[in-house]
Structures are given as structure tokens and as C-alpha cells.
Motif scaffolding. Structure first.
Motif, PDB file in Angstrom:
ATOM      1  N   ARG A  76      87.055  23.964  21.763  1.00 11.51           N
ATOM      2  CA  ARG A  76      86.548  25.390  22.484  1.00 11.51           C
ATOM      3  C   ARG A  76      85.359  25.536  22.373  1.00 11.51           C
ATOM      4  NH1 ARG A  76      91.138  30.062  21.766  1.00 11.51           N
ATOM      5  NH2 ARG A  76      89.352  31.085  23.600  1.00 11.51           N
ATOM      6  N   ARG A  77      84.284  25.163  21.612  1.00 13.59           N
ATOM      7  CA  ARG A  77      82.856  25.246  21.556  1.00 13.59           C
ATOM      8  C   ARG A  77      82.407  23.965  21.646  1.00 13.59           C
ATOM      9  NH1 ARG A  77      85.774  28.559  18.699  1.00 13.59           N
ATOM     10  NH2 ARG A  77      86.758  26.729  17.604  1.00 13.59           N
ATOM     11  N   ALA A  78      82.727  23.138  22.886  1.00 13.54           N
ATOM     12  CA  ALA A  78      82.301  21.778  22.834  1.00 13.54           C
ATOM     13  C   ALA A  78      80.755  21.837  23.851  1.00 13.54           C
ATOM     14  CB  ALA A  78      83.530  21.107  23.898  1.00 13.54           C
ATOM     15  N   SER A  79      80.380  22.733  24.423  1.00 14.56           N
ATOM     16  CA  SER A  79      79.326  22.898  25.025  1.00 14.56           C
ATOM     17  C   SER A  79      78.264  22.781  23.898  1.00 14.56           C
ATOM     18  CB  SER A  79      79.184  23.891  25.877  1.00 14.56           C
ATOM     19  OG  SER A  79      77.854  24.394  26.223  1.00 14.56           O
ATOM     20  N   THR A  80      77.180  22.008  24.075  1.00 15.60           N
ATOM     21  CA  THR A  80      75.934  22.259  23.179  1.00 15.60           C
ATOM     22  C   THR A  80      75.465  23.461  23.039  1.00 15.60           C
ATOM     23  OG1 THR A  80      75.478  19.830  23.401  1.00 15.60           O
ATOM     24  CG2 THR A  80      73.740  21.002  22.490  1.00 15.60           C
ATOM     25  N   GLN A  81      75.020  24.091  24.026  1.00 17.54           N
ATOM     26  CA  GLN A  81      74.516  25.464  24.094  1.00 17.54           C
ATOM     27  C   GLN A  81      75.410  26.427  23.562  1.00 17.54           C
ATOM     28  OE1 GLN A  81      71.358  26.060  24.709  1.00 17.54           O
ATOM     29  NE2 GLN A  81      71.138  23.885  24.622  1.00 17.54           N
ATOM     30  N   THR A  82      76.870  26.335  23.598  1.00 23.57           N
ATOM     31  CA  THR A  82      77.686  27.210  23.187  1.00 23.57           C
ATOM     32  C   THR A  82      77.676  27.348  21.335  1.00 23.57           C
ATOM     33  OG1 THR A  82      78.989  27.362  24.998  1.00 23.57           O
ATOM     34  CG2 THR A  82      79.939  28.077  22.735  1.00 23.57           C
ATOM     35  N   ARG A  83      77.472  26.004  21.045  1.00 21.12           N
ATOM     36  CA  ARG A  83      77.313  25.756  19.583  1.00 21.12           C
ATOM     37  C   ARG A  83      76.190  26.325  19.189  1.00 21.12           C
ATOM     38  NH1 ARG A  83      79.642  19.545  19.308  1.00 21.12           N
ATOM     39  NH2 ARG A  83      81.962  19.795  19.646  1.00 21.12           N
ATOM     40  N   ILE A  84      75.057  26.093  19.778  1.00 21.33           N
ATOM     41  CA  ILE A  84      73.651  26.656  19.355  1.00 21.33           C
ATOM     42  C   ILE A  84      73.847  28.002  19.201  1.00 21.33           C
ATOM     43  CG2 ILE A  84      71.360  26.901  20.013  1.00 21.33           C
ATOM     44  CD1 ILE A  84      71.355  23.827  20.771  1.00 21.33           C
ATOM     45  N   ALA A  85      74.282  28.646  20.292  1.00 20.02           N
ATOM     46  CA  ALA A  85      74.359  30.018  20.347  1.00 20.02           C
ATOM     47  C   ALA A  85      75.100  30.656  19.436  1.00 20.02           C
ATOM     48  CB  ALA A  85      74.821  30.784  21.829  1.00 20.02           C
TER      49      ALA A  85
END
Length: 373
Positions: A76-85
């Protein structure tokens, strides 16, 4: 009988220990790669970047640090930028708890009154409703994830006391919409290839800043006379977007002078002067600097999303139909909408949109472009 009961309790305790969140080495390595590095919270700009995962390990309890790796590594948090945020928001929560509550290490033990205190401080400091909502959402998501593991936690976030109330439609905190002529002026103010490339990518592709910052050098695809970029949409879906001709040329020129990448994994498509991956704050500073130089009123209100909103608004004003606008912007409901129209020629339609938005790229100073172009 007492011996049998004692043995059963020991077996139950052993199962509980085994079921505690413990990331495997592969998941931890993948999360570390995707998070990258940043300066510690509150550190001067001259400070050396540190791996985000190491920063989290230093400020979270060991139990929460292990849980956070699994949480950040989930699909559900696969996007790199989502993880960083999410990781940056968690670092901010930990720093607040250290400063205001005296907690050496952050844990999921906040109380409702403490969240109210945080909210009051954020509002007094002038934080926007969207920023407050995002940071509350990060914490709420982590609490839900902990509960899904069977951990005894209760979220202190109350919808009645803490959630900002948003109204549908445009509001004061919506992205500022410019004119295409403003984008041309911003491009004309560029003094290096990278800055012009960032503006061109965001506007002609109507990209989210997370999609730009998360793109890798390996995501570029050349097919005939068209260059494509594979980006990761919200939710982790990968799609191809066409690059306008001048933007593709700027990318060629930039790649030739881009600082070398020394980190793990593929090189970022666009980097800062030190060769590190750009983040949304870097892009915002870049755009506001160019907007100020270009004489755009209120340059401090220009954001990466302004370029995306401007591109979408520009195409709406020029008569593009709603279905193709949704295809360009990649909104979450695009699949539902697009099943009702003929998919033939979709790539050509989006390419035409990109090329039309590319009319502003004529403003790129000639010395930044290939000779004779």
C-alpha cells in the motif's frame, strides 16, 4: 496439572514472541534503498545526509522501528515518494515528542490530549490544513498497521477533535493555477539545463512531484522518434507518459552532465548538485527561485503542483474533453472513466496533448538547447 498449565503458558509466550513484527533482511534492504538519505531533522543545511532508515532507528523504540520497516515496505506504500513522505512525517512526530514531551524514543503511546496539544501548536505556527491532515494520516496509518499485528495500541486521533474539515471544490489551500505565459516566463528565467528540464517535465507531462522525484534513469524508454518515461502513479501503478520533443532533448543534454550516482540501485532521473535524488522540497525551492526571477507575482505561492494544475486547466480551456484530461492527469478514477471510450489511439492522443503543452518550451534559452535546434 500446574506443570501442564505452565508449559502451555510458556508455549503461548513463545508464539507471541515469534509473532512480533520482525522484518527480514531483504525487506529491510529494499526499504533502505527506497528511502535514501536526508539531513537529520533540525540539522543545518551543511550537515551530511544520513540514511532515513538509520535516522528512524535512532529515534524510534526498537519495537516500533521494526514495525515501521514492515509498514513502509508494504504494497500500500509501494511508491518511493510515498515511503519517503511517510518516513519524513514520522521523523517529525519523533522530534516533536522529544522536544515537547521529553521522549528519547518515539512509541505508539500518545494520548488524545497530546495530539490536541500538537494540533494547537501546528495551527499557531500557521501550518496548512493539508499538512496537518497528512501528518495525522501518517500517524493514523501506523497505528492501524500496529493493530493489524495484534499489538495493543489505541489511536489517539479523534475525528471530532483533530481532523481538519475540508470542503469540496477549490479552496485557499488548492494549488495556485498560473497561465501558460507564466510557465514560458519561468522557463525563460532558467540558467541551466536541469532547471528547464524539471519545469518542462512537470508542465508538459502534468506530473505529480512524487512521480518526477521517484523516476529513475532506467525508466526512460526510446521508441523511434518518441521518448517515454515510466512513472509510478499513486497506489504503485506504473504507466508510460510521452516526453515532449524539447523536454526529451533537454533530458539528453542533462544526462551528459548529471552528477555521478554513487548510491545503491538505479540512478535518479534528476539529481541535485551533489548527485542525490531530488525531493519535493528541492523542486519547490527551484520553482520559486525561477518564479521570482521571472517576475511572477507571489512567487512564494508557486509549488510543483501549480505546474500540474496549470497544465490541466490550460487544456480544459483549450477544449480538451474530460476523458482525455483524466488520462493526462492520471487521476485515480481514470480506469473507470476510460472503459467507456474507445482505447484505440490513446497513446497518440496523450502524445498530442504533451506536444501541445510543449509550445511553451520555445522559451528555453537557446544556449541551453542543442545547436541548430
Amino acid at each position: 496439572m500446574d506443570d501442564e498449565r505452565s508449559s502451555e503458558l510458556e508455549r503461548r509466550d513463545a508464539r507471541t514472541i515469534e509473532e512480533k513484527p520482525r522484518p527480514d533482511a531483504a525487506t529491510e534492504a529494499a526499504v533502505r534503498r527506497s528511502l535514501g538519505a536526508r539531513r537529520p531533522v533540525g540539522a543545518p543545511r551543511s550537515a551530511e545526509p544520513v540514511d532515513r532508515l538509520d535516522l528512524l532507528t535512532d529515534v524510534l523504540t526498537p519495537e516500533l522501528a521494526a514495525l515501521a520497516v514492515l509498514w513502509l515496505g508494504g504494497t500500500r506504500r509501494a511508491s518511493t515518494q510515498t515511503r519517503i513522505a511517510y518516513s519524513d512525517d514520522l521523523l517529525l512526530w519523533a522530534e516533536w515528542a522529544r522536544r515537547e514531551l521529553g521522549r528519547d524514543r518515539f512509541a505508539l503511546d500518545l494520548h488524545r490530549a497530546e495530539i490536541t496539544m500538537w494540533l494547537t501548536q501546528q495551527q499557531d505556527a500557521g501550518a496548512t490544513e493539508s499538512s496537518i491532515a497528512r501528518r495525522l494520516s501518517t500517524l493514523s496509518s501506523l497505528y492501524r498497521y500496529a493493530a493489524s499485528w495484534g499489538l495493543q495500541v489505541v489511536s489517539p486521533i479523534s475525528d471530532d477533535d483533530h481532523r481538519p474539515k475540508f470542503h469540496r471544490g477549490r479552496r485557499a489551500t488548492s494549488a495556485r493555477v498560473l497561465l501558460a505565459d507564466d510557465i514560458s516566463a519561468i522557463l525563460a528565467a532558467a540558467t541551466d539545463v536541469r532547471d528547464a528540464l524539471v519545469v518542462g517535465l512537470l508542465f508538459t507531462g502534468a506530473l505529480r512531484v512524487s512521480e518526477l522525484c521517484g523516476a529513475d534513469d532506467s525508466d526512460r524508454q526510446d521508441e523511434g522518434r518518441r521518448t517515454w518515461l515510466v512513472i509510478t502513479r499513486k497506489g504503485g501503478e506504473s504507466v508510460r507518459v510521452p516526453l515532449e520533443t524539447t523536454v526529451a532533448e533537454l533530458l539528453d543534454l542533462y544526462v551528459a552532465i548529471r552528477p555521478p550516482w554513487t548510491g545503491p540501485g538505479p540512478a535518479p532521473l534528476v539529481a541535485d548538485a551533489a548527485g542525490n535524488r531530488l525531493d519535493r522540497h528541492d523542486v519547490t525551492r527551484l520553482l520559486r527561485r525561477l518564479a521570482k526571477t521571472a517576475g511572477i507575482p507571489r512567487p512564494e505561492k508557486v509549488t510543483p503542483h501549480s505546474l500540474r494544475a496549470t497544465a490541466i486547466t490550460d487544456q480544459k480551456r483549450r477544449g480538451l474533453n474530460a476523458e482525455d484530461i483524466q488520462e493526462l492527469s492520471g487521476h485515480a478514477d481514470v480506469r473507470t472513466v476510460m472503459i467507456y471510450i474507445d482505447d484505440d489511439g490513446r497513446a497518440e492522443r496523450v502524445s498530442a496533448i504533451t506536444d501541445d503543452l510543449g509550445r511553451v518550451m520555445r522559451a528555453v534559452p537557446r544556449h541551453l538547447r542543442r545547436s541548430g535546434s
